[in-house]
Structures are given as structure tokens and as C-alpha cells.
Design an enzyme around this catalytic site. Structure first.
Site, PDB file in Angstrom:
ATOM      1  CG  LEU A 292      -1.893  -1.160   1.329  1.00 42.72           C
ATOM      2  CD1 LEU A 292      -2.370  -1.340   2.754  1.00 42.72           C
ATOM      3  CD2 LEU A 292      -3.074  -0.919   0.408  1.00 42.72           C
ATOM      4  CG  ASP A 293       1.904   5.318  -2.551  1.00 46.75           C
ATOM      5  OD1 ASP A 293       3.091   5.387  -2.209  1.00 46.75           O
ATOM      6  OD2 ASP A 293       1.258   6.284  -2.984  1.00 46.75           O
TER       7      ASP A 293
END
Length: 772
Positions: A292-293
Site C-alpha cells: 500500500l502506497d
């Protein structure tokens, strides 16, 4: 510089001349697509049996085979055509747009409407929509997808840039020179790849089928030898042998797979998930790591002021806020200035008058404002990096550094504010700011953890900020800097929850590291820096409002804010996986029932236990029902799915042996106690093979007792329809020998008892043993 651009009327005239800025896909005419249904291994085998039947003057048999082949082609064509239109409709929702100067103003239009002579604006993250010439500005353009050159090219005024190139840095004004088919590389401006992936599910199913065919050839060879020994005429043996082989070919697989995935795509579209590539759905079922950015994905990507800390007794919180407000540019898109203005707009008392403002200087690391106080005294305000502002101040003190460090340990960044009055620079105070997690982030993280998917946060921020965010959203506290991993190549990445100080190419490396460890990896992102990792991941997910390059690289696009819809994606993926596993299990068991039972029975009796026409009819009726499995109500697994062909075949072998035993018992009882003729026996075995297969579908779809959940309406209706048709065929002797209605009902009762009672009980132990 002023640019004229085109008027709407001029653009329409040019559009008539040059056409739309697109390259239409070459589509197979529907008639040719339909005729292709009569090619392939299954079709050729049936057609071979038809020719042999015609040569033998068995015209009714040949006509029945042709009718069934035609009906199967019509059904397969209509289902795939409808599914392809559904996927095409979803793809059309994803459009590449261009910023074009029309009628004197810049506006956003679909890139397909561009014409030569249009003036367009291109910025970082855009896909160049047509062949253009830059007239102002500078760009760093990645042309690797066009030329294979790995090094991006610097482009300035008068340089040519080509359709399909990716802008990785800068901005420019350009004039369109060529569009559509006239572009240098002939790339479409729409740039939506038509997704025709080779599905893992399909590959595995075909490998199972190939294995079954090998066994089938062995049994068929034995049957042929038996026919030779019995001196059976070759024309009598060939149709039977050919139709025996048909049983192992997955006739319904292509239509069922496309239908299941297309229906899944439509379901996901209704909850804010657009599927660009169908293999994204099956990968979502197997995904066990989700990278997850942080910024804009886990967090809001909106900096907000958290703390206001005045230094000394001469200044209040209101003073710090107002001075910082005056030293911020209201017209800028700088997120820090925007946060200060948003926070201070209702608290400014108007104690100062702004004279001059100097924007943030990256070299100096601060912005500056010149103001006058109530007595018209000139005051300079400085706002910027706290370490720089402290060093500029005459009242710098160790305690101020300690306050900054304290906030840093909490994952908050600080902003220093100072004033210069009468050659005396005084540090006034600190503002802290933070990019807060989205409201749904924590709940989402907890949900995917419960589903067996491990979240891994990736951020360019330092370890302290990463630790703070990761802890707040329940990802974990084990955070490592990417630099530490580079120093120790043997480090186990599985043991960490988040990666800090990451640059774009590191995201790609992290995804690759997990894939090399055997994980199925998902990746979320929204910007140009996420594109390589999105492309590399097994499941690239572009979040809402992503740049074109991110959408182009992803397999799935979220059309609503937040991440919660990924949960829907995982659930739908696992539902579809389970439906196809049920289909495979039914197919393999059915192959055991038909091929092995029919072959062994034929070897024992010395002549076919089922006629070729009855065999093809049964396979067609059965495949018609298995298509409905694509719509069935199934409970998704609470863990990532993993293909295990050995387990599937082992389970199928157990059930297959069980079903063959049931068939031989039925054949023995029919001959010994009911004294049926051989033609009646053929009809009874045709009926039993069909209905027991239908009941298997009800049986295998549920891990508990078959009545623990209701199938979908489509499954129920198709099974009932098949039962009625099969009963009528057997009772009235349509295509098969006529059998007494009472015998048919006894056969139906026998199938119900052995399949939905005896086999159902055995199934519970088999499923538990193999942990399906």
C-alpha cells in the site's frame, strides 16, 4: 506567450478530414467468430462421428449430433459475445483525456477528439495523446514502450514527442501534428489494452484435461482391442470411440470462465471497481501480500496543521498562526501553504499589513513576507524548515531543537516561524503538520488481515512518520528503511510491516522481492512513481483520481474514494475461484463416471453400454447446467486461494471411484432384479449418468451438507430443466430406447439416495481431510 488554438468549428472540420484520434481494433466479423465454434478438438471429434454415421447411413444419429453441435455453438457464441460486450462497456468508462486550447480557453476533452493543429498542455504523469511538437516548456519523456530505449529523453522547444510516450517530469505546451493512424508508431490515443490474458485457471484446467485424456486413451485402446476380438465392424466401433473421447474435453470451460469473470466485472463495477484485465480478478483471489502506497492511499494526501507551539512569553498561538498565514501564498498549490491558510483563515486579526511576499525558495528552504505592523514598523517574516529558521534566529536555544525532535518522534513534521525587526531575528514558534489516515483505512486493514492478506506500507517518508501511520492504521510497528535492506541482501522482508525512505524504483524492487519468495502480490498507487510497481505486481490497483500512467499500468481501477472496495474485489475473486474449482471437480468426476465406467462396462459386456448419440446428448445437457455454476451462490474463503492440482485430482479420484461403484451397483440391480432388456439398460444408464452428475453439482458446491445453503436460481432452474428433459427423452424414447416410466423414477430415486445422502456424507470427510 499567447496561443490561438483552434475553434470548435475548425476542429470539427479537421475531424471530418482526418477522423478521430484513434486506431480501431480489428474485430473478427461475428459470422466468422460463430463459424470458429465448429473448429477445435471437441468439434472435430463430433464432426468425425457425424461423417462416420452418414457413411453408415445412420442419418438420425448424424442429425442429432449436428443439432447438438449447432446448439452448443449458438450458446457459446451468445454467452461470450454478451460477456465481451460487458467488458467492452466497462473499458469505455476508462478514457484518456487531453487538455486542449479550444475557443481561446483550455478545456479537458477525450483524447480521441484531438485533431492536427490543436494546442495542448502536457504535464508529468500524462500519456502523450498524439504526435506533437513542443512549443514551450521541457519534458522528460519515457519512450521505452515505443523504442525499447530504457533511458528517458529530455525534450524542449521544437522537439517531437510521440503518441504513447510517458511524461515522467516537467510540463509543456505542444501543437498536435499527427493523429490516429497517421501517428509515427500508429498507437491509439485511447491506450486501453484489450484484456485477453491467458488465465491461470484456464491453464491449470487444461493441464488436468490433458492428464485425463492420457488415461482415456488407455481405456479407449482396451475397448478397441475388445471390439477387434469380438469382430465388431469398424463403422460400429468408431462413433463410440470418438464420442468416448469427447467426454474428457472441457466443452463448457471457455464460455463458463468468460461468463464468470464478466459477471464478476459487472458486479464490481456496481461497487466502484473497474476491471481492466480479467486476470486481475483471479489474482485477487490468490493475493496474500498487498503493498500500500501511503500518501493518497492510506492517508488523505491532505496536510493539516496539528499543533501550534509559541516560543517564549512574548508570542501567543494566535501570533504564530497569523505570522505563518501572512508568509503563505494563497494562490499556490503548495500543500503546506494551503494547510496554513486553511487553518488560519478564521483566526487572522489583521494586526499586520502585507507589503511583499517571496515564495518558498528550495535553496534557502523558507518563504519570506514583508509586512507593516500597526505603527508602520517594517517586519520580515520567515517560514520554513525549523532547523534553518532556528539557525537564522538570535534566540536559538537547545530546547527548541528538543521540541522539534519530540514532534519528529511522534511522526509529525514541523514548520518554523521567525520575525526580523530592527535587525533582530526572533524565533516565534512552531507549527506541526500531518497527513492523516483516511477514516476507512484502519477498518480496511483489519478486514484484509482477517482475510489472510498481509498489508505492507510503502512510503518515501522517514521511519518515524512511517511508524506513526503504520501503527495508527493497525498495519504494525515493524518499519525498516529501504537503505537497511540494500545493506543486508539476506534480510527477510516478510518480517516487516512497512518500508520507509523509498524512491519509485524501490517500490518495483519490493514487489519483486515478495514475488521471488512465492507470494502473489497486490500493489496500490495513484502517481507516475507508482506505475512500474503497479505493472510489476500480480494485481496492480490504481486508486481514485490516479494519473493516466497509473491507470494504464494497473489491472484494476477504483472509482470511489478509499480502499474499502478492495475487500469487495478480494471477495468476488475468491467467489469466482471457488465456482471454477467446483466446475473442475465436477468435470473430472464426470469424466471418471462416463469414460471409465462406460469403458469398463463395455469391456465386460462386449458392446457399448451407451450409444454415441446418447453420450453426446448427455454431455450437452450436462454442460448446459455447468454453465450456470458461474452464477452460483458460494461462500468466499477466509484465506488466499492457492491452486493445488494434486489435491484436486486426489479428491476427484476418490469421488470418481465412488461414483463408478454406484453405477455398477445400479447396472447389476437393473439386470438381476428388473430383468431389463439391453436397450432399456442403455437408456437407464444414460439417465443415471446424467442425473447423478446433476446432483453432484448440488453436492460438491457445499462443504457442509448439500442442503446447508441454496444454489442460485440459475443453477436450480437449469437442473430442474435438465431433469424434466432427460425424463421425457428416456420415457418417450427420443434419441434413445424407450424405458418404462416406473424404471426411470426408480433410477431417479436411486440417484437421489446415493448422491445426496451416501456421497454427501462421504464428501464431508473428504473435504475435511483435504481442507478444501
Amino acid at each position: 506567450m499567447n496561443y490561438k488554438g483552434l475553434t470548435t468549428e475548425e476542429a470539427l472540420e479537421l475531424q471530418k478530414r482526418f477522423g478521430f484520434n484513434e486506431i480501431k481494433q480489428k474485430e473478427t466479423p461475428p459470422i466468422l467468430d460463430f463459424l470458429k465454434r465448429f473448429t477445435g478438438l471437441t468439434a472435430f471429434v463430433i464432426e468425425g462421428a457425424m461423417i462416420i454415421s452418414l457413411l453408415m447411413k445412420r442419418y438420425v444419429d448424424a442429425l442429432v449430433m449436428f443439432f447438438l453441435l449447432l446448439l452448443n455453438a449458438v450458446l457459446g457464441f451468445s454467452e461470450e459475445f454478451r460477456a465481451s460486450k460487458a467488458v467492452e462497456a466497462l473499458s469505455k468508462k476508462i478514457s484518456v483525456n487531453a487538455h486542449v486550447l479550444r475557443d481561446g480557453v483550455f478545456k479537458e476533452i477525450p483524447a480521441r477528439e484531438l485533431v492536427p493543429g490543436d494546442v495542448i498542455k502536457i504535464v508529468m504523469g500524462d500519456i502523450v495523446p498524439a504526435d506533437c511538437k513542443i512549443i514551450e516548456g521541457n519534458l522528460l519523456v519515457d519512450q521505452s514502450i515505443l523504442t525499447g530505449e530504457s533511458i528517458p529523453k529530455e525534450c524542449g522547444a521544437n522537439d517531437e514527442i510521440y503518441s504513447g510516450s510517458l511524461v515522467t517530469r516537467g510540463s509543456a505546451i505542444a501543437i498536435v501534428e499527427k493523429t490516429g493512424r497517421n501517428t509515427y508508431f500508429g498507437k491509439t490515443a485511447e491506450l486501453i489494452e484489450k484484456a485477453k490474458p491467458k488465465l491461470i485457471i484456464e491453464e491449470i484446467t487444461m493441464s488436468v484435461t490433458k492428464g485425463l485424456l492420457i488415461f482415456d486413451f488407455i481405456f479407449v485402446a482396451l475397448v478397441v482391442i475388445k471390439f477387434i476380438i469380438n469382430k465388431t465392424p469398424i463403422f460400429d466401433a468408431l462413433p463410440f470411440v470418438l464420442t468416448l473421447l469427447i467426454a474428457s474435453i472441457p466443452v463448457a470451460l471457455p464460455a463458463m470462465t468468460v461468463l464468470a469473470l464478466a459477471l464478476g466485472s459487472l458486479k464490481l463495477a456496481s461497487v466502484g471497481v473497474l476491471v481492466r484485465k480479467l486476470d486481475g480478478i483471479e489474482n485477487s483471489a490468490m493475493m496474500d501480500i498487498l503493498c500500500l502506497d501511503k500518501t493518497g492511499t492510506i492517508t488523505e494526501n491532505k496536510i493539516r496543521i496539528v499543533d501550534v507551539v509559541p516560543i517564549g512569553k512574548d508570542f501567543s498561538q494566535e501570533d504564530v498562526v497569523e505570522l505563518a498565514y501572512l508568509c503563505s501564498d494563497p494562490n499556490t498549490k503548495d500543500p503546506i501553504d494551503s494547510a496554513v491558510i486553511e487553518f488560519g483563515k478564521d483566526n487572522v486579526k489583521g494586526l499586520y499589513k502585507l507589503v511583499k511576499f517571496y515564495p518558498f525558495d528550495p535553496d534557502k528552504k523558507y518563504s519570506e513576507a514583508e509586512v507593516l505592523d500597526k505603527e508602520n514598523n517594517k517586519i520580515n517574516i520567515y517560514k520554513g524548515a525549523p532547523q534553518v529558521i532556528i539557525e537564522m534566529s538570535d534566540n536559538k536555544d537547545k530546547s527548541i531543537y528538543e521540541v522539534v525532535e519530540k514532534f519528529a518522534n511522534l511522526g509529525k513534521r514541523s514548520l518554523g516561524v521567525a520575525i526580523k525587526k530592527e535587525n533582530q531575528t526572533t524565533f516565534v514558534g512552531l507549527l506541526t503538520f500531518f497527513d492523516y489516515p483516511r477514516k476507512d483505512s484502519k477498518k480496511f486493514i483489519e478486514e484484509i488481515k482477517e482475510m489472510g492478506v498481509m498489508p505492507k506500507m510503502i512510503t518515501g517518508d522517514n521511519k518515524l512518520i512511517a511508524q506513526s501511520v503504520a501503527k495508527e492504521v493497525s498495519i504494525g510497528e515493524r518499519v525498516i528503511s529501504i537503505k537497511e535492506i540494500e545493506k543486508d541482501k539476506e534480510m527477510d522482508v516478510d518480517s516487516f510491516d512497512a518500508f520507509a525512505e523509498v524512491v519509485p524504483e524501490d517500490k518495483f524492487k519490493i514487489v519483486d522481492l515478495y514475488q521471488k519468495k512465492g507470494h502473489t502480490v497486490g500493489m496500490t498507487g495513484d502517481g507516475a512513481n507508482d506505475a512500474p510497481a503497479l505493472k510489476k505486481a500480480d494485481l496492480g490497483i490504481a486508486v481514485k483520481d490516479s494519473l493516466d500512467i497509473a491507470k494504464q499500468s494497473a489491472k484494476v481501477i477504483l472509482t470511489e474514494e478509499g480502499l474499502s472496495n478492495i475487500v469487495n474485489l478480494i471477495k468476488v475473486g475468491r467467489e469466482i475461484y471457488k465456482r471454477i474449482v467446483i466446475w473442475i471437480l465436477n468435470k473430472v468426476v464426470k469424466t471418471f463416471q462416463i469414460v471409465f465406467f462406460v469403458s469398463i462396462a463395455t469391456l465386460i459386456i462386449g458392446k457399448p453400454i451407451i450409444t454415441p448419440v446418447a453420450m453426446i446428448l448427455m454431455l450437452f445437457l450436462y454442460d448446459f447446467v455447468t454453465m450456470s455454476i458461474a452464477t452460483d451462490n458460494v461462500v468466499p474463503s477466509n484465506r488466499p486461494e492457492k491452486w493445488n492440482v494434486k489435491k484436486l485430482l486426489s479428491m476427484s479420484l476418490i469421488f470418481g471411484v465412488l461414483k463408478i461403484s454406484e453405477l455398477f451397483i445400479a447396472m447389476y440391480l437393473a439386470q438381476k432384479y428388473f430383468k431389463v432388456t439391453f436397450s432399456e439398460l442403455q437408456t437407464i444408464m444414460f439417465y443415471l449418468l446424467l442425473v447423478s452428475g446433476l446432483f453432484n453439482i448440488l453436492n460438491f458446491r457445499e462443504e457442509r451438507f448439500f442442503f446447508s445453503s441454496l444454489p442460485s436460481k440459475a443453477v436450480i432452474m437449469s437442473i430442474l430443466g435438465d431433469l424434466i428433459v432427460a425424463t421425457l427423452i428416456s420415457t418417450f424414447g427420443i434419441f434413445v430406447a424407450k424405458a418404462h416410466f416406473g424404471l426411470i423414477m426408480i433410477t431417479l430415486l436411486y440417484a437421489l439416495l446415493v448422491t445426496l445422502v451416501f456421497t454427501d456424507i462421504i464428501k464431508l470427510f473428504v473435504y475435511r481431510w483435504f481442507k478444501l
